[in-house]
Write an enzyme that holds these catalytic residues in place. Structure first.
Site, PDB file in Angstrom:
ATOM      1  N   GLY A  44      -4.136   6.882   1.466  1.00 24.23           N
ATOM      2  CA  GLY A  44      -4.509   5.695   2.219  1.00 24.23           C
ATOM      3  C   GLY A  44      -5.541   6.078   3.264  1.00 24.23           C
ATOM      4  O   GLY A  44      -5.642   7.245   3.648  1.00 24.23           O
ATOM      5  N   GLN A  49     -10.408   5.363  10.979  1.00 23.61           N
ATOM      6  CA  GLN A  49     -10.542   6.781  10.635  1.00 23.61           C
ATOM      7  C   GLN A  49     -11.966   7.174  10.240  1.00 23.61           C
ATOM      8  O   GLN A  49     -12.270   8.363  10.151  1.00 23.61           O
ATOM      9  CB  GLN A  49      -9.589   7.149   9.493  1.00 23.61           C
ATOM     10  CG  GLN A  49      -8.130   7.108   9.929  1.00 23.61           C
ATOM     11  CD  GLN A  49      -7.238   7.574   8.804  1.00 23.61           C
ATOM     12  OE1 GLN A  49      -6.885   6.801   7.924  1.00 23.61           O
ATOM     13  NE2 GLN A  49      -6.897   8.850   8.819  1.00 23.61           N
ATOM     14  N   CYS A  91      -1.865  13.306   8.025  1.00 15.99           N
ATOM     15  CA  CYS A  91      -2.905  12.317   8.293  1.00 15.99           C
ATOM     16  C   CYS A  91      -4.262  13.007   8.214  1.00 15.99           C
ATOM     17  O   CYS A  91      -4.425  14.100   8.760  1.00 15.99           O
ATOM     18  CB  CYS A  91      -2.688  11.721   9.689  1.00 15.99           C
ATOM     19  SG  CYS A  91      -3.923  10.481  10.140  1.00 15.99           S
ATOM     20  N   LEU A  92      -5.212  12.380   7.552  1.00 13.89           N
ATOM     21  CA  LEU A  92      -6.549  12.979   7.409  1.00 13.89           C
ATOM     22  C   LEU A  92      -7.227  13.183   8.768  1.00 13.89           C
ATOM     23  O   LEU A  92      -8.111  14.028   8.885  1.00 13.89           O
ATOM     24  CB  LEU A  92      -7.433  12.112   6.507  1.00 13.89           C
ATOM     25  CG  LEU A  92      -6.998  12.001   5.034  1.00 13.89           C
ATOM     26  CD1 LEU A  92      -7.885  10.993   4.308  1.00 13.89           C
ATOM     27  CD2 LEU A  92      -7.031  13.351   4.337  1.00 13.89           C
ATOM     28  N   HIS A 133       2.089   3.466   8.082  1.00 11.75           N
ATOM     29  CA  HIS A 133       1.202   4.500   8.639  1.00 11.75           C
ATOM     30  C   HIS A 133      -0.202   3.919   8.871  1.00 11.75           C
ATOM     31  O   HIS A 133      -0.807   4.131   9.926  1.00 11.75           O
ATOM     32  CB  HIS A 133       1.168   5.685   7.662  1.00 11.75           C
ATOM     33  CG  HIS A 133       0.266   6.814   8.051  1.00 11.75           C
ATOM     34  ND1 HIS A 133       0.729   8.099   8.265  1.00 11.75           N
ATOM     35  CD2 HIS A 133      -1.080   6.861   8.232  1.00 11.75           C
ATOM     36  CE1 HIS A 133      -0.311   8.882   8.588  1.00 11.75           C
ATOM     37  NE2 HIS A 133      -1.416   8.164   8.567  1.00 11.75           N
ATOM     38  N   GLU A 134      -0.701   3.162   7.890  1.00 12.79           N
ATOM     39  CA  GLU A 134      -2.070   2.622   7.996  1.00 12.79           C
ATOM     40  C   GLU A 134      -2.159   1.501   9.035  1.00 12.79           C
ATOM     41  O   GLU A 134      -3.142   1.428   9.782  1.00 12.79           O
ATOM     42  CB  GLU A 134      -2.566   2.132   6.631  1.00 12.79           C
ATOM     43  CG  GLU A 134      -2.607   3.200   5.530  1.00 12.79           C
ATOM     44  CD  GLU A 134      -3.330   4.482   5.902  1.00 12.79           C
ATOM     45  OE1 GLU A 134      -4.226   4.436   6.759  1.00 12.79           O
ATOM     46  OE2 GLU A 134      -2.973   5.542   5.358  1.00 12.79           O
ATOM     47  N   HIS A 137      -2.503   2.882  12.347  1.00  9.69           N
ATOM     48  CA  HIS A 137      -3.889   3.253  12.669  1.00  9.69           C
ATOM     49  C   HIS A 137      -4.652   2.062  13.258  1.00  9.69           C
ATOM     50  O   HIS A 137      -5.456   2.222  14.171  1.00  9.69           O
ATOM     51  CB  HIS A 137      -4.645   3.725  11.415  1.00  9.69           C
ATOM     52  CG  HIS A 137      -4.464   5.187  11.113  1.00  9.69           C
ATOM     53  ND1 HIS A 137      -4.808   6.174  12.003  1.00  9.69           N
ATOM     54  CD2 HIS A 137      -4.011   5.821  10.007  1.00  9.69           C
ATOM     55  CE1 HIS A 137      -4.555   7.361  11.453  1.00  9.69           C
ATOM     56  NE2 HIS A 137      -4.071   7.176  10.246  1.00  9.69           N
TER      57      HIS A 137
HETATM   58 NI    NI Z   1      -3.417   8.636   8.922  1.00 10.25          NI
END
Ligand code: NI
Length: 169
Positions: A44, A49, A91-92, A133-134, A137
């Site tokens: 995702g 991000q 997480c990226l 999670h998204e 963000h």
């Molecule tokens: Ni993340």
């Protein structure tokens, strides 16, 4: 493909703005997000991000070769329930940092698709966690905010190193 912004970039900490109109710029954004998600190996990716403060996220689909990714514009939860379950997340925007995050396992989400139509989806599996999670963000929340104190301690050095690296840029 766009560059992923890393913690503690301010774009990761502000509340993203709703998308007023799905136009060519949103289509371009979504295309770049899908490409970046695949290139970085995420399941995702949220717009903040890549430094874009808009309420959009994408997730991978079922097929391995792609093409059935999901696009969530202005998402909101209609339901989140069930007993909290702990599971490891990464997480990226927080490379090499992983920790256990407690979330409710069942979610029903509503969002607008790229075609402008509102849809709802339900999950009691990995996607329910991924959506939460998204959406976090989009609200400026990161997994380091939701980790147990022990996991924060375990990741403390990596987190400091990441913060130092960003500051020196
Ligand atoms: Ni993340």
């Amino acid at each position: 493909m766009r560059t992923i912004v890393m913690h503690p970039h301010p774009a990761l900490r502000s509340r993203a703005l709703p998308v007023a109109k799905i136009d060519a710029s949103i289509e371009t954004l979504v295309g770049e997000m899908i490409q970046t998600m695949h290139d970085e190996g995420g399941i995702g990716l949220a717009a903040p991000q890549i430094g874009v403060s808009k309420r959009v996220f994408v997730t991978v689909g079922e097929s391995e070769d792609g093409g059935d990714e999901r696009v969530f514009i202005n998402p909101k939860f209609l339901l989140i329930d069930g007993l909290l379950e702990a599971s490891e997340e990464g997480c990226l925007s927080l490379p090499e940092i992983r920790g256990s995050v407690r979330r409710q396992p069942h979610a029903v989400i509503e969002a607008t698709g790229l075609n402008g139509e509102i849809f709802t989806m339900e999950s009691a599996e990995l996607m329910a966690r991924c959506w939460q999670h998204e959406v976090d963000h989009l609200d400026g929340i990161l997994i380091i905010d939701r980790m147990s104190p022990i996991d924060r301690l375990v990741n403390r050095k990596r987190l400091r190193a990441l913060e130092a690296a960003q500051e020196s840029e």
